[in-house]
Design a protein around this motif. Structure first.
Motif, PDB file in Angstrom:
ATOM      1  N   PRO A  93       0.818  -1.240  -0.059  1.00  0.00           N
ATOM      2  CA  PRO A  93       0.044   0.076   0.048  1.00  0.00           C
ATOM      3  C   PRO A  93       0.846   1.191   0.093  1.00  0.00           C
ATOM      4  O   PRO A  93       1.681   1.513   0.875  1.00  0.00           O
ATOM      5  N   GLU A  94       0.507   2.169  -0.902  1.00  0.00           N
ATOM      6  CA  GLU A  94       0.921   3.561  -0.873  1.00  0.00           C
ATOM      7  C   GLU A  94       0.408   4.243   0.493  1.00  0.00           C
ATOM      8  O   GLU A  94      -0.823   3.812   0.710  1.00  0.00           O
ATOM      9  N   ILE A  95       0.975   5.345   1.039  1.00  0.00           N
ATOM     10  CA  ILE A  95       0.158   6.103   2.141  1.00  0.00           C
ATOM     11  C   ILE A  95       0.011   7.531   1.543  1.00  0.00           C
ATOM     12  O   ILE A  95       0.922   8.223   1.140  1.00  0.00           O
ATOM     13  N   TYR A  96      -1.157   7.946   1.730  1.00  0.00           N
ATOM     14  CA  TYR A  96      -1.472   9.457   1.468  1.00  0.00           C
ATOM     15  C   TYR A  96      -1.629   9.980   2.761  1.00  0.00           C
ATOM     16  O   TYR A  96      -2.395   9.519   3.572  1.00  0.00           O
ATOM     17  N   VAL A  97      -0.805  11.213   3.003  1.00  0.00           N
ATOM     18  CA  VAL A  97      -0.810  11.861   4.275  1.00  0.00           C
ATOM     19  C   VAL A  97      -1.466  13.228   3.864  1.00  0.00           C
ATOM     20  O   VAL A  97      -0.850  14.089   3.331  1.00  0.00           O
ATOM     21  N   ALA A  98      -2.668  13.308   4.655  1.00  0.00           N
ATOM     22  CA  ALA A  98      -3.269  14.718   4.610  1.00  0.00           C
ATOM     23  C   ALA A  98      -3.057  15.568   5.525  1.00  0.00           C
ATOM     24  O   ALA A  98      -3.552  15.447   6.836  1.00  0.00           O
ATOM     25  N   ASN A  99      -2.179  16.760   5.180  1.00  0.00           N
ATOM     26  CA  ASN A  99      -1.816  17.412   6.177  1.00  0.00           C
ATOM     27  C   ASN A  99      -2.241  19.092   5.955  1.00  0.00           C
ATOM     28  O   ASN A  99      -2.743  19.555   5.358  1.00  0.00           O
ATOM     29  N   ASP A 100      -2.765  19.482   7.287  1.00  0.00           N
ATOM     30  CA  ASP A 100      -3.472  20.799   7.639  1.00  0.00           C
ATOM     31  C   ASP A 100      -2.041  21.967   7.416  1.00  0.00           C
ATOM     32  O   ASP A 100      -0.951  21.393   7.711  1.00  0.00           O
ATOM     33  N   PHE A 101      -2.609  23.041   7.144  1.00  0.00           N
ATOM     34  CA  PHE A 101      -1.450  24.048   6.874  1.00  0.00           C
ATOM     35  C   PHE A 101      -0.201  23.827   6.105  1.00  0.00           C
ATOM     36  O   PHE A 101       1.002  24.456   6.282  1.00  0.00           O
ATOM     37  N   GLY A 102      -0.261  23.086   5.170  1.00  0.00           N
ATOM     38  CA  GLY A 102       0.930  22.745   4.358  1.00  0.00           C
ATOM     39  C   GLY A 102       0.662  21.515   3.255  1.00  0.00           C
ATOM     40  O   GLY A 102      -0.358  20.824   3.132  1.00  0.00           O
ATOM     41  N   PRO A 103       1.624  21.152   2.515  1.00  0.00           N
ATOM     42  CA  PRO A 103       1.451  20.115   1.563  1.00  0.00           C
ATOM     43  C   PRO A 103       1.215  18.731   2.102  1.00  0.00           C
ATOM     44  O   PRO A 103       1.895  18.269   2.907  1.00  0.00           O
ATOM     45  N   ASP A 104       0.291  18.307   1.324  1.00  0.00           N
ATOM     46  CA  ASP A 104       0.166  16.910   1.563  1.00  0.00           C
ATOM     47  C   ASP A 104       1.121  15.862   1.112  1.00  0.00           C
ATOM     48  O   ASP A 104       1.971  16.322   0.336  1.00  0.00           O
ATOM     49  N   ARG A 105       1.236  14.637   1.486  1.00  0.00           N
ATOM     50  CA  ARG A 105       2.493  13.700   1.099  1.00  0.00           C
ATOM     51  C   ARG A 105       1.923  12.491   0.534  1.00  0.00           C
ATOM     52  O   ARG A 105       1.029  11.963   1.083  1.00  0.00           O
ATOM     53  N   LEU A 106       2.489  12.064  -0.330  1.00  0.00           N
ATOM     54  CA  LEU A 106       2.148  10.843  -1.018  1.00  0.00           C
ATOM     55  C   LEU A 106       3.580   9.851  -0.996  1.00  0.00           C
ATOM     56  O   LEU A 106       4.478  10.057  -1.515  1.00  0.00           O
ATOM     57  N   LEU A 107       3.393   8.820  -0.074  1.00  0.00           N
ATOM     58  CA  LEU A 107       4.534   7.716  -0.195  1.00  0.00           C
ATOM     59  C   LEU A 107       4.370   6.596  -0.944  1.00  0.00           C
ATOM     60  O   LEU A 107       3.459   5.760  -0.635  1.00  0.00           O
ATOM     61  N   LEU A 108       5.390   6.415  -1.803  1.00  0.00           N
ATOM     62  CA  LEU A 108       5.382   5.323  -2.720  1.00  0.00           C
ATOM     63  C   LEU A 108       6.122   4.225  -1.680  1.00  0.00           C
ATOM     64  O   LEU A 108       7.226   4.450  -1.224  1.00  0.00           O
ATOM     65  N   ASN A 109       5.737   3.090  -1.681  1.00  0.00           N
ATOM     66  CA  ASN A 109       6.087   2.079  -0.887  1.00  0.00           C
ATOM     67  C   ASN A 109       7.011   1.175  -1.717  1.00  0.00           C
ATOM     68  O   ASN A 109       6.462   0.485  -2.370  1.00  0.00           O
ATOM     69  N   ARG A 110       8.205   1.141  -0.945  1.00  0.00           N
ATOM     70  CA  ARG A 110       9.283   0.368  -1.407  1.00  0.00           C
ATOM     71  C   ARG A 110       9.801  -0.632  -0.225  1.00  0.00           C
ATOM     72  O   ARG A 110      11.027  -0.670  -0.181  1.00  0.00           O
ATOM     73  N   SER A 111       8.935  -0.959   0.575  1.00  0.00           N
ATOM     74  CA  SER A 111       9.324  -1.724   1.670  1.00  0.00           C
ATOM     75  C   SER A 111       9.517  -3.274   1.145  1.00  0.00           C
ATOM     76  O   SER A 111       8.986  -3.931   0.416  1.00  0.00           O
ATOM     77  N   ARG A 112      10.421  -3.961   2.206  1.00  0.00           N
ATOM     78  CA  ARG A 112      10.330  -5.387   2.254  1.00  0.00           C
ATOM     79  C   ARG A 112      10.077  -5.824   3.682  1.00  0.00           C
ATOM     80  O   ARG A 112      10.180  -4.906   4.700  1.00  0.00           O
ATOM     81  N   PRO A 113       9.771  -7.144   3.743  1.00  0.00           N
ATOM     82  CA  PRO A 113       9.394  -7.696   5.156  1.00  0.00           C
ATOM     83  C   PRO A 113      10.544  -7.275   6.334  1.00  0.00           C
ATOM     84  O   PRO A 113      11.373  -7.557   6.151  1.00  0.00           O
ATOM     85  N   GLY A 114       9.940  -6.509   7.174  1.00  0.00           N
ATOM     86  CA  GLY A 114      10.925  -6.068   8.403  1.00  0.00           C
ATOM     87  C   GLY A 114      11.659  -4.696   8.034  1.00  0.00           C
ATOM     88  O   GLY A 114      12.371  -4.094   8.885  1.00  0.00           O
ATOM     89  N   HIS A 115      11.616  -4.322   6.933  1.00  0.00           N
ATOM     90  CA  HIS A 115      12.346  -3.128   6.318  1.00  0.00           C
ATOM     91  C   HIS A 115      11.611  -2.282   5.510  1.00  0.00           C
ATOM     92  O   HIS A 115      11.584  -2.122   4.370  1.00  0.00           O
TER      93      HIS A 115
END
Length: 666
Positions: free
Chosen positions: A302-324
Motif C-alpha cells: 500500500p502507498e500512504i497518502y498523508v493529508a496535512n493541515d497548513f501545508g503540503p500533503d504527502r504521497l509515500l510510494l511504498n518500497r518496503s520489504r518484510p521487516g524493512h
C-alpha cells in the motif's frame, strides 16, 4: 485606428491575461434546484445516536492549555469519530464504535434497527498513564491486532500514545470484554488525529500508522501547564507538527500483541506535518505488473497518502520489504494552466480528509481530499486527483494524478473534513460523502481569520496573535453535509438538501458498511458537540451488490479481515464495460472508519447472473490472486486455505453461504 491602439497594446494584453486567469480561477456557482439534472436519489431512515454513560458530565467545549484559552473553541473542534465493524461477531458490521467529545467517551453500541443484542457501553480508561483532565480520545480503529479471530479496538488520543483494547474471553460483550494493552513502550505525549491498519512492509500482517497533529510533548488539554505553547509556523508551509509513527507487527498471543517502532522510515519531510487524515492503498500496481520481476517484491504494497493541515500533503510510494520499511516521496507534474496548489504533493491547503475510489471505471483509484473551500470565506479547493494512466512516471518520482475537482463539480463546498467514496445505489458509480462544518455559534469570525491567514508566519506561532474563537463564535457552523452523486459525464451534484436530512450541523467522521446484510451501505456521521447521525439505507431503487467478508487465517486462532485485499469485477454499464473495484480498508480517512469488507455495486445485474470476481491479497507467503464466480449476494470467504480453493476453485461457482475453515495454527 491600429496606429492609435498600438501604444496601448501592452495594456490590452495585460487585461486579456488577467481576464483569462480570472476565468480559470473563478469559482463555480452551485446550480439551483431548477437547474439540477434528474438524478436517482437514495432514501434513508435517519436516527440519532448518543454515547454510553461513562460517568463524566456532558459539555460543549474543552478545558485547554492557558495559552489557548482565547481560542478554546478552535482547539475543541476535533475529536468526534466513528467506525462500523463486526464487534459482537454477528457476521455483519452491525456495531458502532463512537468517540464523542461531549463526555470524552469511546462507546460500543449496536447500530439502530439491528436489535438489542447487547447494552451499549463505554470502554474503560487505562489504569496507568491516563489522566482524564489532560488526555482525551480522538478516534477508534477496529482491528484484530493480535489475530485471534476477535475484533479488537485501537483507540488514539491527545496526550498519550494509542492503546489496543483486546477482546478477551468474556462471553457477554461489555466493557469487561476488552482489556487495555499498551502497544508503544514509551510514556511519550502524542496528539494523534488519524490511524490506519495496513500491511506496510509486506510480511502478511497488518501494521499501524498514526498521524499526529500538535507537536509531540505539547500539553494541549492541561489547564495547569506552564510552558509556552507553539502553534503552526505557517498557514501554508508548516512543518513543526507532531511526528507521524509507524509500528510494525512483530507477534502476538491471545492476550498480547507486540509492535516495533519503525518510525525512522519516515523522513522529517514525510512525517512532520500537521496530519489530520491518512489513507493506504496499492496505487502503482499497473507499473509493477508492467515491469515484472524488477519490481515484483513491491507488488501489492500500500502507498500512504498523508493529508496535512497548513501545508503540503504527502504521497509515500511504498518500497518496503518484510521487516524493512522504505518509502519514496512522490508528487504530481505541473503544467502551464495548473496552479501549484492544485498539484498533488505541492499544495498549501488544509488537508482534513482523504479517501480512494474508482471514478472512471478503469480499475485505477482516484484520490479525494477535503480542504477548506468556502465561498466568500476561505476559498481554497477540494481535490479529486484522477489517475492519468501514465504508469511510467512513477519511475521518475512522479505520481500519475491530475486534479479534476473543478471539472467534476466537487471543488467547493465549505469547511470539510472526512470524505468517503460510497456506492449508495449499487450502481457501480460511487458517490462522495463529505463531513462539513467547523465551529457553530452566533458571531462570525471569518473577517479576523482572513486577517490571520494573511499575517506574517512568525506571528502564527504564538496563540496570543490569534483572533478570539471561543464560546458563541462561528466559522462555517451553519452549513450541511454533502452528498455528491455522479451524473452524466462523471460530473457530481450535491443532493443533500433534497434528501430531507438535517442541516446547521458540524460533522467530522463518516463510516459506511453493509449493516443489515442486504447489500445496501448504511452510513454513520460523527458530529462534534451534538448527537451523531445514523442513516439506514432503505433505497428501493438500489441495484444489486456482491459483498465479500474476506478473511485470512489468524496468527493465534480463527480468522481475521484480509486488510488490503482488492476485488475487481467487470460489469455492463449502458452498453459499455466498466471495472468496479473495492478494497478491504483499514481505516482510511479522518475520524471515520468504514467496515472491513468488499462492496461491489453491480447495477441491474440479474440476481442469478454469475460474475467473475478477481481477488488479490498478500499473506505470509507473498501476493496471491484467485478468480471466483459469484452471483449478487453476501459471502464470507477465508482466503488461501486448500479447503476453500477446493470448494470454490477458479471458474467454479460461489452461489451462497460462506467458506469457513478452521485455522491450522494452534
Amino acid at each position: 485606428m491600429i496606429k492609435h491602439l498600438r501604444p496601448h497594446a501592452a495594456r490590452f494584453a495585460t487585461a486579456a491575461i488577467v481576464l483569462a486567469l480570472y476565468g480559470l480561477a473563478s469559482y463555480q456557482v452551485a446550480a439551483t434546484d431548477d437547474q439540477r439534472p434528474a438524478i436517482e436519489l437514495p432514501t434513508f431512515a435517519a436516527s440519532y445516536i448518543e454515547p454510553a454513560d461513562n460517568g463524566q458530565p456532558m459539555r460543549g467545549i474543552r478545558d485547554v492549555h492557558p495559552d489557548l484559552k482565547r481560542i478554546d473553541a478552535w482547539i475543541s473542534s476535533v475529536g468526534a469519530g466513528v467506525a462500523l465493524a463486526d464487534i459482537s461477531d454477528t457476521g455483519r458490521p452491525a456495531d458502532i464504535c463512537l468517540v464523542d467529545p461531549r463526555n470524552d467517551s469511546v462507546s460500543v453500541l449496536p447500530a439502530p434497527g439491528t436489535g438489542r443484542r447487547f447494552i451499549a457501553f463505554s470502554l474503560p480508561v487505562p489504569t496507568e498513564g491516563y489522566d482524564s483532565t489532560t488526555i482525551a480520545p480522538m478516534g477508534c480503529l477496529p482491528a484484530d491486532v493480535n489475530e485471534d479471530g476477535r475484533m479488537d479496538l485501537v483507540v488514539y488520543y491527545w496526550g498519550r500514545p494509542p492503546i489496543a483494547f483486546l477482546r478477551n474471553d468474556a462471553q457477554v460483550i461489555s466493557a469487561a470484554a476488552f482489556t487495555p494493552v499498551e502497544i508503544f513502550a514509551g510514556r511519550e505525549n502524542w496528539n494523534t488525529n488519524a490511524a490506519i491498519f495496513s500491511d506496510i512492509d509486506g510480511d502478511g500482517h497488518p501494521d499501524l500508522v498514526f498521524g499526529n497533529y500538535f507537536p509531540d510533548g505539547e500539553r494541549v488539554l492541561d489547564v495547569r501547564a506552564t510552558t509556552n505553547f507553539q502553534m503552526q509556523h505557517s498557514m501554508s508551509r508548516a512543518f513543526n507538527g507532531g511526528r507521524n509513527r509507524l509500528l510494525l507487527w512483530q507477534g502476538s498471543t491471545a492476550t498480547t500483541v507486540t509492535y516495533r517502532d519503525a518510525s525512522d522510515a519516515f523522513t522529517p519531510e514525510m512525517a512532520n506535518g500537521w496530519t489530520l487524515a491518512l489513507a493506504a492503498r496499492d496505487l502503482d500496481g499497473d507499473l509493477i505488473e508492467l515491469i515484472g520481476e524488477r519490481l515484483a517484491p513491491y507488488r501489492h504494497l500500500p502507498e500512504i497518502y498523508v493529508a496535512n493541515d497548513f501545508g503540503p500533503d504527502r504521497l509515500l510510494l511504498n518500497r518496503s520489504r518484510p521487516g524493512h520499511p522504505r518509502f519514496e516521496l512522490v508528487d504530481g507534474d505541473r503544467d502551464f494552466t495548473t496552479p501549484r496548489s492544485k498539484v498533488l504533493g505541492q499544495d498549501s491547503f488544509k488537508g482534513m480528509g482523504v479517501d480512494f475510489g474508482d471514478v472512471g471505471g478503469d480499475g485505477r483509484a482516484a484520490i479525494a481530499v477535503s480542504n477548506i473551500s468556502s465561498p466568500y470565506a476561505l476559498l481554497e479547493s477540494h481535490f479529486l486527483f484522477i489517475n492519468t494512466g501514465n504508469t511510467s512516471v512513477w519511475l521518475r518520482g512522479k505520481a500519475p494524478y491530475r486534479d479534476e475537482s473543478f471539472k467534476r463539480g466537487i471543488w467547493t463546498s465549505s469547511w470539510a473534513w472526512d470524505i468517503k467514496f460510497v456506492d449508495l445505489l449499487n450502481s457501480g458509480h460511487p458517490a462522495l460523502l463529505q463531513a462539513i462544518g467547523f465551529v457553530r455559534g452566533q458571531h462570525s469570525r471569518w473577517p479576523e481569520l482572513q486577517e490571520l491567514a494573511m499575517a506574517n508566519d512568525e506571528l502564527l506561532l504564538h496563540p496570543a496573535s490569534w483572533p478570539r474563537v471561543s464560546v458563541g463564535d462561528d466559522l462555517s457552523g451553519g452549513d450541511h453535509d454533502r452528498l455528491f452523486l455522479p451524473g452524466a459525464e462523471g460530473i457530481f451534484h450535491d443532493v443533500w438538501s433534497r434528501l430531507g436530512l438535517d442541516s446547521q450541523t458540524v460533522s467530522r467522521g463518516i463510516a459506511t458498511g453493509d449493516v443489515f446484510g442486504d447489500g445496501r451501505l448504511s452510513v454513520v456521521i460523527a458530529r462534534q458537540w451534538s448527537p451523531s447521525l445514523f442513516l439506514h439505507n432503505t433505497s428501493a431503487n438500489a441495484g444489486r451488490a456482491i459483498v465479500f467478508d474476506l478473511r485470512l487465517p489468524g496468527h493465534v486462532a480463527g480468522s481475521r479481515a484480509a486488510i488490503g485485499a482488492e476485488a475487481k469485477v467487470v460489469v455492463s454499464d449502458n452498453d459499455k464495460q466498466r471495472i468496479v473495484t473495492s478494497v478491504v480498508d483499514g481505516g482510511s480517512g479522518h475520524g471515520g472508519k468504514r467496515a472491513q469488507e468488499i462492496h461491489l455495486g453491480v447495477g441491474r445485474t440479474p440476481d442469478n447472473e454469475l460474475l467473475d470476481v478477481n481477488i488479490t491479497w498478500r499473506d505470509e507467503s507473498g501476493v496471491r490472486s484467485e478468480t471466483i464466480r459469484a452471483i449478487p449476494g453476501r459471502y464470507q470467504i477465508v482466503l488461501g486455505e486448500a479447503e476453500c480453493r477446493q470448494a470454490f476453485p477458479v471458474n467454479e461457482s460461489l452461489r451462497e453461504g460462506s467458506c469457513r475453515v478452521a485455522s491450522s495454527r494452534p
